[in-house]
Design a protein around this motif. Structure first.
Motif, PDB file in Angstrom:
ATOM      1  N   GLN A 297       0.825  -1.207   0.000  1.00 56.78           N
ATOM      2  CA  GLN A 297       0.000   0.000   0.000  1.00 56.78           C
ATOM      3  C   GLN A 297       0.865   1.265   0.000  1.00 56.78           C
ATOM      4  OE1 GLN A 297       0.597  -2.032   2.496  1.00 56.78           O
ATOM      5  NE2 GLN A 297       1.019  -0.838   4.314  1.00 56.78           N
TER       6      GLN A 297
ATOM      7  N   ILE B  66       1.846  10.605  -8.368  1.00 53.56           N
ATOM      8  CA  ILE B  66       1.447  10.095  -7.057  1.00 53.56           C
ATOM      9  C   ILE B  66       0.956   8.679  -7.299  1.00 53.56           C
ATOM     10  CG2 ILE B  66      -0.045  10.392  -5.048  1.00 53.56           C
ATOM     11  CD1 ILE B  66      -0.232  13.376  -5.782  1.00 53.56           C
ATOM     12  N   TRP B  67       1.785   7.722  -6.904  1.00 47.58           N
ATOM     13  CA  TRP B  67       1.532   6.336  -7.252  1.00 47.58           C
ATOM     14  C   TRP B  67       1.502   5.423  -6.037  1.00 47.58           C
ATOM     15  CZ3 TRP B  67       6.143   8.195 -10.052  1.00 47.58           C
ATOM     16  CH2 TRP B  67       5.870   8.611 -11.350  1.00 47.58           C
ATOM     17  N   THR B  68       0.726   4.370  -6.127  1.00 43.49           N
ATOM     18  CA  THR B  68       0.883   3.236  -5.219  1.00 43.49           C
ATOM     19  C   THR B  68       2.083   2.440  -5.729  1.00 43.49           C
ATOM     20  OG1 THR B  68      -0.523   1.793  -6.534  1.00 43.49           O
ATOM     21  CG2 THR B  68      -1.612   3.097  -4.784  1.00 43.49           C
ATOM     22  N   ARG B  69       2.524   1.484  -4.953  1.00 44.72           N
ATOM     23  CA  ARG B  69       3.676   0.679  -5.371  1.00 44.72           C
ATOM     24  C   ARG B  69       3.458   0.057  -6.745  1.00 44.72           C
ATOM     25  NH1 ARG B  69       4.594  -4.961  -2.771  1.00 44.72           N
ATOM     26  NH2 ARG B  69       2.754  -5.254  -4.044  1.00 44.72           N
TER      27      ARG B  69
ATOM     28  N   GLN C  67       8.618  10.816  -0.876  1.00 45.04           N
ATOM     29  CA  GLN C  67       8.339  11.998  -1.695  1.00 45.04           C
ATOM     30  C   GLN C  67       9.655  12.616  -2.135  1.00 45.04           C
ATOM     31  OE1 GLN C  67       5.477  14.841  -0.327  1.00 45.04           O
ATOM     32  NE2 GLN C  67       5.744  16.094  -2.159  1.00 45.04           N
TER      33      GLN C  67
ATOM     34  N   HIS D 263       5.984   5.450   2.474  1.00 50.28           N
ATOM     35  CA  HIS D 263       5.727   6.732   1.807  1.00 50.28           C
ATOM     36  C   HIS D 263       7.068   7.342   1.431  1.00 50.28           C
ATOM     37  CE1 HIS D 263       3.037  10.277   1.200  1.00 50.28           C
ATOM     38  NE2 HIS D 263       4.182  10.920   1.295  1.00 50.28           N
TER      39      HIS D 263
ATOM     40  N   VAL E 196       3.232   4.476  -0.986  1.00 57.56           N
ATOM     41  CA  VAL E 196       3.014   5.586  -1.918  1.00 57.56           C
ATOM     42  C   VAL E 196       4.362   6.186  -2.297  1.00 57.56           C
ATOM     43  CG1 VAL E 196       2.012   7.901  -2.164  1.00 57.56           C
ATOM     44  CG2 VAL E 196       0.741   6.107  -0.985  1.00 57.56           C
ATOM     45  N   TYR E 197       4.539   6.460  -3.589  1.00 54.83           N
ATOM     46  CA  TYR E 197       5.730   7.136  -4.105  1.00 54.83           C
ATOM     47  C   TYR E 197       5.259   8.387  -4.815  1.00 54.83           C
ATOM     48  CZ  TYR E 197      10.324   7.745  -6.262  1.00 54.83           C
ATOM     49  OH  TYR E 197      11.559   8.224  -6.618  1.00 54.83           O
TER      50      TYR E 197
END
Length: 156
Positions: free
Chosen positions: A49, A60-63, A130, A128, A51-52
């Protein structure tokens, strides 16, 4: 009159534990190295679950979304190479959660990033991350103008 706190608040770094911080740094350095060498382990180190967030506002992506986006890089065996110039590591008293910020040498120049790791007991997972460009303040007005012009053209 100042009052000395017996323990730091949970939102600040606890007293450094050099061995634990070394584990965190080794994990993050290895994660960045996995990307530089397009090793599949890179994505295994991101929580399902997780986030990158990339440098573009659309990133803005999930894995799994990030993995799909990055597939062409992995297929041609050339992705991105990030090397930490500096990193600050903080963690919860139970060491279950780690948060960090880092300055990176990248193909885009100096970038900054922050993230959250979860300690599973068997290792860490990126929950997470960023990434952002480190824009010198003296250049912000020019970049803001260029971005506004770009976005107004894209909206047409």
């Amino acid at each position: 009159m100042p009052v000395a706190a017996a323990e730091p608040p949970a939102t600040t770094a606890v007293a450094p534990d050099a061995a634990f911080v070394r584990q965190v740094n080794a994990f993050l350095d290895g994660w960045h190295d996995d990307a530089a060498h397009t090793r599949p382990a890179y994505f295994d180190k991101i929580a399902p679950q997780g986030v990158y967030i990339g440098t573009d506002k659309s990133e803005i992506w999930t894995r799994d979304q990030f993995k799909a986006w990055a597939r062409p890089f992995w297929e041609r065996k050339k992705a991105w190479a990030f090397t930490a110039q500096q990193r600050n590591v903080y963690y919860s008293p139970d060491r279950r959660y780690v948060w960090f910020d880092e300055q990176l040498s990248t193909q885009m120049g100096t970038c900054q990033a922050s993230g959250v790791l979860r300690n599973t007991g068997d290792g860490f997972l990126v929950e997470h991350y960023q990434l952002s460009l480190a824009v010198p303040n003296a250049l912000n007005a020019g970049f803001a103008k260029a971005i506004a012009e770009y976005e107004s053209k894209a909206a047409r």
